[in-house]
Scaffold this motif. Sequence first.
Motif, PDB file in Angstrom:
ATOM      1  N   PRO A  39       0.814  -1.227   0.000  1.00  0.00           N
ATOM      2  CA  PRO A  39       0.000   0.000   0.000  1.00  0.00           C
ATOM      3  C   PRO A  39       0.843   1.271   0.000  1.00  0.00           C
ATOM      4  O   PRO A  39       0.487   2.262  -0.638  1.00  0.00           O
ATOM      5  CB  PRO A  39      -0.827  -0.108   1.285  1.00  0.00           C
ATOM      6  CG  PRO A  39      -0.810  -1.547   1.644  1.00  0.00           C
ATOM      7  CD  PRO A  39       0.469  -2.092   1.134  1.00  0.00           C
ATOM      8  N   VAL A  40       1.972   1.241   0.680  1.00  0.00           N
ATOM      9  CA  VAL A  40       2.844   2.413   0.718  1.00  0.00           C
ATOM     10  C   VAL A  40       3.416   2.675  -0.681  1.00  0.00           C
ATOM     11  O   VAL A  40       3.471   3.822  -1.139  1.00  0.00           O
ATOM     12  CB  VAL A  40       3.973   2.205   1.749  1.00  0.00           C
ATOM     13  CG1 VAL A  40       4.973   3.347   1.707  1.00  0.00           C
ATOM     14  CG2 VAL A  40       3.394   2.057   3.139  1.00  0.00           C
ATOM     15  N   LEU A  41       3.828   1.630  -1.369  1.00  0.00           N
ATOM     16  CA  LEU A  41       4.363   1.796  -2.720  1.00  0.00           C
ATOM     17  C   LEU A  41       3.321   2.348  -3.680  1.00  0.00           C
ATOM     18  O   LEU A  41       3.618   3.206  -4.515  1.00  0.00           O
ATOM     19  CB  LEU A  41       4.901   0.458  -3.238  1.00  0.00           C
ATOM     20  CG  LEU A  41       6.149  -0.089  -2.543  1.00  0.00           C
ATOM     21  CD1 LEU A  41       6.492  -1.458  -3.085  1.00  0.00           C
ATOM     22  CD2 LEU A  41       7.300   0.872  -2.690  1.00  0.00           C
ATOM     23  N   ILE A  42       2.095   1.881  -3.555  1.00  0.00           N
ATOM     24  CA  ILE A  42       1.020   2.371  -4.425  1.00  0.00           C
ATOM     25  C   ILE A  42       0.726   3.839  -4.134  1.00  0.00           C
ATOM     26  O   ILE A  42       0.550   4.639  -5.055  1.00  0.00           O
ATOM     27  CB  ILE A  42      -0.238   1.495  -4.262  1.00  0.00           C
ATOM     28  CG1 ILE A  42       0.026   0.112  -4.846  1.00  0.00           C
ATOM     29  CG2 ILE A  42      -1.440   2.145  -4.918  1.00  0.00           C
ATOM     30  CD1 ILE A  42      -1.064  -0.879  -4.601  1.00  0.00           C
ATOM     31  N   LEU A  44       2.825   6.041  -2.902  1.00  0.00           N
ATOM     32  CA  LEU A  44       3.954   6.828  -3.395  1.00  0.00           C
ATOM     33  C   LEU A  44       3.895   7.002  -4.914  1.00  0.00           C
ATOM     34  O   LEU A  44       4.158   8.093  -5.426  1.00  0.00           O
ATOM     35  CB  LEU A  44       5.274   6.168  -2.996  1.00  0.00           C
ATOM     36  CG  LEU A  44       5.699   6.333  -1.539  1.00  0.00           C
ATOM     37  CD1 LEU A  44       6.950   5.527  -1.254  1.00  0.00           C
ATOM     38  CD2 LEU A  44       5.921   7.791  -1.220  1.00  0.00           C
ATOM     39  N   ALA A  45       3.552   5.950  -5.628  1.00  0.00           N
ATOM     40  CA  ALA A  45       3.450   6.048  -7.087  1.00  0.00           C
ATOM     41  C   ALA A  45       2.334   7.015  -7.488  1.00  0.00           C
ATOM     42  O   ALA A  45       2.508   7.832  -8.406  1.00  0.00           O
ATOM     43  CB  ALA A  45       3.215   4.668  -7.684  1.00  0.00           C
ATOM     44  N   ALA A  46       1.204   6.936  -6.813  1.00  0.00           N
ATOM     45  CA  ALA A  46       0.097   7.848  -7.119  1.00  0.00           C
ATOM     46  C   ALA A  46       0.469   9.280  -6.789  1.00  0.00           C
ATOM     47  O   ALA A  46       0.153  10.214  -7.546  1.00  0.00           O
ATOM     48  CB  ALA A  46      -1.151   7.425  -6.353  1.00  0.00           C
ATOM     49  N   ALA A  47       1.165   9.492  -5.665  1.00  0.00           N
ATOM     50  CA  ALA A  47       1.577  10.843  -5.285  1.00  0.00           C
ATOM     51  C   ALA A  47       2.567  11.421  -6.292  1.00  0.00           C
ATOM     52  O   ALA A  47       2.483  12.599  -6.642  1.00  0.00           O
ATOM     53  CB  ALA A  47       2.192  10.830  -3.889  1.00  0.00           C
TER      54      ALA A  47
END
Length: 145
Positions: A39-42, A44-47
């Motif tokens: 969830p953190v990676l997702i 970060l990618a969206a941000a």
Amino acid sequence: MNQLNVAFGELDYFSDQSRAARLARTCFKAAVFLRLIQPVLICLAAAMLVVLSVVCPAAAQTGGPIITGSNPNAPITGIQNLVTLGVWLLIAAGIGGIGWALINGMRRQSWGAQLIFGAACLGFGGIVALWNEYANGRSPDLPTF
């Protein structure tokens, strides 16, 4: 969501016995770690995507199309280049197959299939090359005797 059903205590016994079991245990731990930070990676990618779209919103409207680069013939040229690459790959596979057949023949191994498929690759590559020349409006150059 399916959780890991194998207890790590059971893997301790196997990891003492086998290198593959130690590798499996490491893979299990890596999978659990990646599942935790997913969830953190997702986020970060969206941000990052949002920040890039806010910082430079006009970048999507400058210049010509990405694929064609303002050249309407670019897709056609790309397909022609792909066909030419395919022809060269077929010719290389044919030469490689015939060479493999020769080596296998010298080693007294089966060589017939390599020779047949190598010749088929050469023949099909030649037919596609001839068709490509005619389709592009060029006459193939034949040697004069």
